[in-house]
Enzyme design. Sequence first.
Site, PDB file in Angstrom:
ATOM      1  N   LEU A  14      -0.575  -7.864  -9.428  1.00 53.95           N
ATOM      2  CA  LEU A  14      -0.037  -7.934  -8.128  1.00 53.95           C
ATOM      3  C   LEU A  14      -1.192  -7.075  -7.132  1.00 53.95           C
ATOM      4  CD1 LEU A  14       3.523  -6.444  -8.819  1.00 53.95           C
ATOM      5  CD2 LEU A  14       2.931  -8.814  -8.008  1.00 53.95           C
ATOM      6  N   GLY A  15      -1.931  -6.248  -7.763  1.00 52.63           N
ATOM      7  CA  GLY A  15      -2.994  -5.390  -6.849  1.00 52.63           C
ATOM      8  C   GLY A  15      -3.794  -4.645  -7.854  1.00 52.63           C
ATOM      9  N   GLU A  16      -4.947  -3.916  -7.152  1.00 54.55           N
ATOM     10  CA  GLU A  16      -5.862  -3.048  -7.791  1.00 54.55           C
ATOM     11  C   GLU A  16      -6.311  -2.025  -6.764  1.00 54.55           C
ATOM     12  OE1 GLU A  16      -9.221  -5.027  -9.298  1.00 54.55           O
ATOM     13  OE2 GLU A  16      -9.122  -6.578  -8.061  1.00 54.55           O
ATOM     14  N   GLY A  17      -6.941  -0.979  -7.437  1.00 53.13           N
ATOM     15  CA  GLY A  17      -7.462  -0.043  -6.708  1.00 53.13           C
ATOM     16  C   GLY A  17      -8.676   0.660  -7.600  1.00 53.13           C
ATOM     17  N   GLU A  74      -4.558  -0.770 -11.727  1.00 49.76           N
ATOM     18  CA  GLU A  74      -4.136  -1.878 -11.321  1.00 49.76           C
ATOM     19  C   GLU A  74      -2.693  -1.823 -11.626  1.00 49.76           C
ATOM     20  OE1 GLU A  74      -5.844  -4.801 -14.055  1.00 49.76           O
ATOM     21  OE2 GLU A  74      -8.013  -4.510 -13.062  1.00 49.76           O
ATOM     22  N   VAL A  75      -2.063  -2.805 -10.661  1.00 52.32           N
ATOM     23  CA  VAL A  75      -0.524  -2.950 -10.963  1.00 52.32           C
ATOM     24  C   VAL A  75      -0.599  -4.561 -11.077  1.00 52.32           C
ATOM     25  CG1 VAL A  75       1.674  -3.026  -9.417  1.00 52.32           C
ATOM     26  CG2 VAL A  75      -0.209  -1.465  -8.803  1.00 52.32           C
ATOM     27  N   ASP A  99       3.961   4.891   4.439  1.00 50.94           N
ATOM     28  CA  ASP A  99       3.462   3.708   4.397  1.00 50.94           C
ATOM     29  C   ASP A  99       4.513   2.423   4.305  1.00 50.94           C
ATOM     30  OD1 ASP A  99       1.740   1.501   4.887  1.00 50.94           O
ATOM     31  OD2 ASP A  99       0.909   1.364   2.606  1.00 50.94           O
TER      32      ASP A  99
END
Length: 862
Positions: A575-578, A582-583, A718
Amino acid sequence: MKARSRFEMNHLWKIFFPLSLLLYLSGNVKSQVNPSVCRSPLGMSGRQILDEDISASSQWSESTAAKYGRLDSEEGDGAWCPESTIEPENMNEFLQIDLRSLHFITLVGTQGRHAGGIGNEFAQTYKIKYSRDGSRWISWRNRQGKEVIEGNRNAYDIVLKDLEPPIIARFVRFMPVIDHSMNVCMRVELYGCEWLDGLVSYNAPLGQEMILHDQEVYLNDSVYDGAILYSMTEGLGQLTDGMCGLDDFVLSHVYNVWPGYDYVGWTNESFPNGYVEIMFEFDRTRNFTTMKVHCNNMFSQRVKVFQKVVCYFRSDLDWESTPVSFSPVMDDVNPSARFVTVSLQNHMASAIKCQYYFSDMWMMFSEITFQSDTAMYNTTLAPRKTGAPPNTQPGDNPVHKVDDSNTRILIGCLVAIIFILVAIIVIILWRQVWQKVLEKVSRRMLDDELTASLSIQSEAFSCNNNLTSSAPSEQESSSTYERIFPLGADYQEPSRLVRKLPDVSQVSEDTASKSPQSSTQEGVPHYAEADIVNLQGVTGGNTYAVPAVTMDLLSGKDIPIEEFPRKLFTFKEKLGEGQFGEVHLCEAEDMEEFMDKDFSFDVSENQTVLVAVKMLRADANKNARNDFLKEIKIMSRLKDPNIIRLLGVCMSSDPLCMITEYMENGDLNQFLSRHEPEGMIALLSNAPTVSYSNLQHMATQIASGMKYLSSLNFVHRDLATRNCLVGKNYTIKIADFGMSRNLYSGDYYRIQGRAVLPIRWMSWESILLGKFTTASDVWAFGVTLWETLTFCKEQPYSQLSDEQVIENTGEFFRDQRRQIYLPQPHMCPDPIYKLMLSCWHRNAKERPSFQEIHRILLENTP
């Protein structure tokens, strides 16, 4: 050129008005547009449209700038090309044309980048957005409700597409649409003619439905581009599309549409006063000669031309007390549809309100046009290379010529008026010069402060997970963001720059050293400013702002969630990363065996469930690992039906994982963008729909979840549709994955290439002052509610660049009534829009609480 102040413009108008009356003597009479011949190129290929009137969302290089997007031209590198490859999930690139005045546009042409055989980029499909005033953008749809236009199949052929219905606009955007990642370049042209009516909108009652011989006849304005709720406001539609209805209103010129499509009609049973009132707004004050109304007269079906029309005129702010009345001759012999010409007796007006009286049960119109004399200085354009003067159309009335005997008198009057004007303008400017200088200096100071503040905010927002604590008072708050002092309740204009910025690590130490008692003093304001607790999230995104006392209480506790076996996970997608993790979207087996008794899944036994797994990278530093554990402790305390729940953890070995709910319909932004509001357009296009009541149900759930967070003094920071997940039966749960997803990188303001601040959702004090509070969450909720009611079809403030959004927050700061608000969505009732506006109140203390918002939404449930 900067806009003049209202004071100055009012004075100049009073001066210019007599001049306009004088120049009117030499004006020329204009007729309505004829769509069949209104197909001339408007100046992209012929260069009548100047380079400065062509802009774009981005460009690959100087040689592919917007000015090179001219049809059939090979200048530069051969076309306009956006900065990067267009992705299916992020199609916000556009090429924009400013026509300088309203035009009736009937045809568009597109072409790819050929560049003598070197280029091979083109748009296979695209959309068009247009605007009459530069602030409200409208997505063009064809008569069947389809937005996407078929484009090019190679880089060299010109493809022309008729716009059915045509559009009336000054600004036009071409937006490439793709279904897979690809490079796109475009060259374009617009075809049409100048919109001589000057009509910018009409407000009218909604068209109605007739039952004729067991057949449903829909007499609604199906292409109206304004707001449609209880009536039609601030738009144009079938009454100005240039297409007259047939004699038999059940039939239509257009193929594959419903009976009655050509007409907008009303029954006298719905109008106790006996008339339908329509108000027409124009681009400027005009001298009106006639109005032509195309009416149906199928009297065998009890449809007739109006019995009488009464028109009122508004030239300044007030309506004239003496109207014009006209009664056409009734015709019970000839059932043909016809134009009825109404003399408006040379009234000067910028708006006309007409009351059309019924002569039988039904009244139907298909077209309304106006003829007016306009001043020379309002109609003269630069010559265009199209073979004919730009203002000439077939059927135009001849130009009125000024008698030669009056020429010398006219010139003398003009010269005298010009000298008087110059003298008065000099006096006005001289009186305001010092005010302008001071304002300019003040703005420069604020811009400098804002630049410094955003730089610091970007580092904090992108490098920290930003779990923050609510301070008990203004004095105890310790933000990582630069302050603009003084911070009074009314936020006065700053008198000086604060150069010394707080150190992020020092803020963390100071916050940790505060005693729990300091957070429980009496007299805590309802909206307490949030202090930063330096917690690093997995994805670099935001979770919640948490009270310091809660962090102190959690710091010594063990992990309260049971260990979940990794072998029961099945990976589906990332789904996402940073920066630190990660997700992932996964399927989990037997999850119900590891859950608290107070939580239940809506799945049958032994069925897998979708979960989101936040995974900390094995090489993450010690601080990141500690913050990960704190985030787990905080998430484990959140137990609300509208907040994403922490389900389990994997802590026995690396990588560390936390498992949260994930809803089968994904996030609210993508969910709504795939749906349409209920209505004829959705019915014809077979698109999935969501009713207004379901939209409000989802918004009420978001408010409920935020009410729970605010009761704990948690601040989300957010809140947006991208951070709300959708389950069965429109269930909503608030999450925090949005920032980590590349899909939404365009929603965050980029500094040095990193997406860091969701400025389009942030309150002005969050951007300028670094203040994140429940009140700033309320602001974001107002934007989220606006997204929901617009079906997430466009980004908030889509007409503004990121820099202009930030400039707009400065207008909120100065509070000189120049700030721009998001417009009322088409299907948004007035009470709900009033709620949105209250969420965007300049004074944070005057914004409603989430308890109040939740109550108002429940009270206004359809």
